[in-house]
Design a protein around this motif. Structure first.
Motif, PDB file in Angstrom:
ATOM      1  N   ASN A  61      28.452  43.769  37.466  1.00 45.36           N
ATOM      2  CA  ASN A  61      29.816  44.188  37.794  1.00 45.36           C
ATOM      3  C   ASN A  61      30.760  43.035  37.506  1.00 45.36           C
ATOM      4  O   ASN A  61      30.355  42.002  36.951  1.00 45.36           O
ATOM      5  N   SER A 149      27.675  48.641  34.375  1.00 42.85           N
ATOM      6  CA  SER A 149      28.645  47.710  34.949  1.00 42.85           C
ATOM      7  C   SER A 149      29.485  48.454  35.971  1.00 42.85           C
ATOM      8  O   SER A 149      30.278  49.331  35.636  1.00 42.85           O
ATOM      9  N   SER A 156      40.119  50.819  34.535  1.00 45.62           N
ATOM     10  CA  SER A 156      39.837  50.221  33.233  1.00 45.62           C
ATOM     11  C   SER A 156      40.329  51.137  32.119  1.00 45.62           C
ATOM     12  O   SER A 156      39.852  51.080  30.991  1.00 45.62           O
ATOM     13  N   ALA A 166      34.724  44.178  33.658  1.00 43.31           N
ATOM     14  CA  ALA A 166      33.738  45.251  33.793  1.00 43.31           C
ATOM     15  C   ALA A 166      33.418  45.865  32.441  1.00 43.31           C
ATOM     16  O   ALA A 166      32.247  46.044  32.076  1.00 43.31           O
ATOM     17  N   VAL A 167      34.452  46.212  31.676  1.00 40.25           N
ATOM     18  CA  VAL A 167      34.240  46.781  30.344  1.00 40.25           C
ATOM     19  C   VAL A 167      33.568  45.751  29.439  1.00 40.25           C
ATOM     20  O   VAL A 167      32.701  46.087  28.630  1.00 40.25           O
ATOM     21  N   ALA A 170      29.809  45.714  29.821  1.00 43.46           N
ATOM     22  CA  ALA A 170      29.183  46.842  29.124  1.00 43.46           C
ATOM     23  C   ALA A 170      29.241  46.637  27.613  1.00 43.46           C
ATOM     24  O   ALA A 170      28.292  46.978  26.889  1.00 43.46           O
ATOM     25  N   SER A 180      25.055  51.321  27.309  1.00 38.27           N
ATOM     26  CA  SER A 180      25.715  50.843  28.526  1.00 38.27           C
ATOM     27  C   SER A 180      26.770  51.816  29.016  1.00 38.27           C
ATOM     28  O   SER A 180      27.349  52.588  28.252  1.00 38.27           O
ATOM     29  N   CYS A 182      30.222  51.754  31.847  1.00 36.20           N
ATOM     30  CA  CYS A 182      31.113  51.021  32.739  1.00 36.20           C
ATOM     31  C   CYS A 182      31.667  52.007  33.747  1.00 36.20           C
ATOM     32  O   CYS A 182      32.258  53.024  33.373  1.00 36.20           O
ATOM     33  N   SER A 184      34.193  52.653  36.902  1.00 37.94           N
ATOM     34  CA  SER A 184      35.358  52.156  37.637  1.00 37.94           C
ATOM     35  C   SER A 184      35.878  53.238  38.567  1.00 37.94           C
ATOM     36  O   SER A 184      35.832  54.428  38.241  1.00 37.94           O
ATOM     37  N   ASN A 227      32.956  54.494  29.002  1.00 34.79           N
ATOM     38  CA  ASN A 227      33.817  53.973  30.054  1.00 34.79           C
ATOM     39  C   ASN A 227      34.150  55.126  30.993  1.00 34.79           C
ATOM     40  O   ASN A 227      34.840  56.077  30.605  1.00 34.79           O
TER      41      ASN A 227
END
Length: 373
Positions: A61, A149, A156, A166-167, A170, A180, A182, A184, A227
């Protein structure tokens, strides 16, 4: 908790099992060995082999290893009992670290206790955490099935992804060849609470399970990360929705206010002046304002005296007019926004137009140069 899925909003291969993955959840007793150690063991450079019977996930994170978002996510995944977890996260908050990497400095790593997951805290950035974890220096494996993440508080969406640690975490996983996500959460100050983060973690379970299944079947996209933005009311979400990255930024703009004073000025005085000015501006504006103070050295007097110039950054929040398929708009409407982000920043749609006239090529002295489109 059942989660609805908006029709045609995600690729069928990614959501084929979203509404079924929680139906067969079983409770297992997990053997827990305490590893209450403040540093890495001197006799070994890595930890025990993971349980190979379960897919291995790496959790990181940007807010720090003790933040409630990552704690609730780890707890939810352990309760789900479908995965083996390893955690490697920053020691402190690195939310706006971007894709920064620590070089020419020593990064400290400590083994910490986090339920039954193997966990390390790192003194560096989120990218440091992923890079170090995937290097094989900490764990006895080459790479996990999936890097996650989150869950991180704050958006984000849009251009915020360029600042987001965070992004970046990933993205670093994707650079290293590991799929990956991310995660949020649309945290609302004075409104959101830790129970919302816990609900958000439960909400992410079907998406994580579906992603792992697609990875194992070779159907997960290899050229992008996902994301994922969770709305502020997770239990009232309207389902998952595939979105495009917007140009939204929180805050949308900013201006620096300066106040040059002689040596010895008190920052408190500037704070009162700037606060009064900010209040006056807010009365004359419909935009929300967030103010941050910063101090910089502007020059020097004779001798050892230093003149300081004080700056206050006033961040102006604006709302972008957007269609329903943009990331931040979907979150505002109560959907879980899923935005694919690729590594390439090349705008292929404009390549032909940009070089058709040949002006840049002419300046370069090579009119015969062609770019692959």
């Amino acid at each position: 908790m059942a989660t609805s899925v908006k029709n045609n909003s995600l690729p069928p291969s990614l959501i084929s099992n979203l509404n079924q993955v929680l139906l067969s959840r079983q409770q297992h007793t997990i053997d827990h060995q305490s590893t209450n150690s403040s540093s890495l063991p001197s006799h070994s450079r890595n930890v025990d082999e993971p349980d190979c019977s379960k897919p291995l996930l790496l959790i990181t994170n940007c807010e720090g290893i003790d933040s409630p978002g990552v704690v609730f996510l780890v707890q939810a995944l352990l309760s789900d009992a479908r995965f083996t977890l390893h955690v490697c996260a920053p020691q402190s908050d690195k939310s706006v670290a971007g894709h920064s990497l620590t070089v020419q400095e020593t990064v400290a790593v400590c083994l910490v206790e986090m339920s039954s997951a193997t966990a390390f805290e790192v003194s560096g950035t989120p990218v440091d955490c992923v890079s170090l974890a995937l290097s094989g220096a900490l764990f006895s494996w080459s790479k996990p099935v999936l890097v996650i993440s989150g869950i991180n508080r704050g958006s984000s969406c849009g251009r915020n992804m360029f600042y987001s640690g965070a992004v970046a975490a990933a993205r670093e996983a994707l650079i290293c060849g590991v799929p990956s996500l991310c995660l949020s959460f649309d945290w609302k100050k004075d409104v959101s609470g830790e129970s919302d983060l816990k609900n958000a973690a439960d909400l992410c379970l079907p998406l994580i399970s579906a992603a792992v299944r697609d990875i194992e079947r070779g159907k997960f996209p290899e050229s992008c990360l996902l994301n994922i933005e969770i709305p502020s009311s997770p239990l009232a979400n309207k389902g998952f929705k595939l979105t495009r990255q917007s140009l939204w930024r929180h805050p949308a703009a900013g201006q620096y206010l300066s106040n040059q004073q002689s040596l010895g000025i008190k920052l408190a005085q500037l704070s009162r002046d700037a606060s009064a000015a900010g209040a006056a501006r807010r009365l004359n504006s419909h935009r929300k304002n967030v103010e941050i103070e910063s101090v910089g050295i502007a020059g020097k007097f004779n001798g050892q005296q230093t003149a300081k110039k004080y700056f206050r950054l006033e961040l102006l929040e604006e709302t972008e007019k957007a269609d329903d398929n943009l990331d931040f708009k979907a979150v505002e409407d109560g959907y879980v926004a899923v935005t694919p982000l690729s590594l390439s920043s090349t705008d292929q749609s404009k390549m032909k137009l940009r070089f058709q006239a040949g002006s840049l090529l002419h300046l370069a002295g090579n009119n015969e140069t062609r770019f692959p489109l």
